[in-house]
Enzyme design. Structure first.
Site, short mmCIF file in Angstrom:
data_model
loop_
_atom_site.label_atom_id
_atom_site.label_comp_id
_atom_site.label_asym_id
_atom_site.label_seq_id
_atom_site.Cartn_x
_atom_site.Cartn_y
_atom_site.Cartn_z
N SER A 8 -2.07 62.67 11.29
CA SER A 8 -1.02 63.35 12.04
C SER A 8 -1.45 63.45 13.48
O SER A 8 -2.64 63.60 13.76
CB SER A 8 -0.76 64.77 11.51
OG SER A 8 -0.01 64.74 10.33
N GLU A 66 7.40 63.70 29.98
CA GLU A 66 8.82 63.70 29.62
C GLU A 66 9.09 64.36 28.27
O GLU A 66 10.22 64.42 27.84
CB GLU A 66 9.34 62.26 29.61
CG GLU A 66 9.17 61.53 30.93
CD GLU A 66 7.77 60.97 31.19
OE1 GLU A 66 7.55 60.48 32.31
OE2 GLU A 66 6.90 61.03 30.29
N SER A 67 8.10 64.83 27.54
CA SER A 67 8.17 65.59 26.29
C SER A 67 7.06 65.18 25.33
O SER A 67 5.92 65.47 25.59
CB SER A 67 9.53 65.57 25.62
OG SER A 67 9.57 66.60 24.65
N HIS A 107 3.34 61.48 11.50
CA HIS A 107 2.57 61.79 10.29
C HIS A 107 2.65 60.54 9.43
O HIS A 107 3.73 59.98 9.24
CB HIS A 107 3.13 63.00 9.53
CG HIS A 107 2.23 63.37 8.39
ND1 HIS A 107 1.03 64.02 8.57
CD2 HIS A 107 2.33 63.11 7.07
CE1 HIS A 107 0.45 64.18 7.39
NE2 HIS A 107 1.21 63.63 6.47
N CYS A 165 12.80 63.37 27.94
CA CYS A 165 13.73 64.01 28.87
C CYS A 165 13.89 63.13 30.09
O CYS A 165 12.99 62.38 30.45
CB CYS A 165 13.20 65.39 29.29
SG CYS A 165 13.02 66.52 27.91
#
Length: 126
Positions: free
Chosen positions: A55, A62-63, A68, A83
């Site tokens: 994971s 931008e985010s 996983h 974003c």
């Protein structure tokens, strides 16, 4: 009004077991997917599970990109949220699909942060 971001949830199937179970390889591919999409990488955190699975998250300006893996199933659940207009989350998803040696990818995109024309404040009492 334009959305603030685009959020793609991808189901990647038929992936190579060895790739999905290798924490360094998964991290490298995730970082490169972010770069391929035009993102600016800030930080990464990845964890290897026992007996298998990885994971992790790549934080971008931008985010984020998150993953996983279930190597025993050849499956990776991927979350790419961007974003602005500079970064295309689909480029990241396509890069991941290719580099995990996947047979199939299905995905859906949700627009995030579509605000009403008239902004308003919401009070929260605690």
């Amino acid at each position: 009004m334009k959305p603030l971001g685009r959020h793609v949830l991808a189901e990647i199937y038929g992936c190579d077991f060895e790739i999905l179970n290798d924490i360094k390889k998964v991290e490298e591919i995730m970082v490169n997917a972010a770069l391929e999409a035009g993102a600016e990488v800030r930080e990464c955190v990845f964890h290897k599970f026992s007996p298998q699975g990885v994971s992790g998250v790549v934080v971008i300006s931008e985010s984020h990109l998150a993953i996983h893996t279930w190597p025993e199933l050849g499956y990776a659940a991927v979350d790419v949220f961007t974003c602005g207009e500079k970064v295309d989350p689909w480029d990241a998803c396509n890069y991941l699909t290719t580099n995990f040696s996947a047979k199939q990818m299905t995905a859906k995109e949700t627009k995030r942060g579509i605000h009403p024309v008239t902004p308003h404040r919401v009070a929260v009492n605690m």
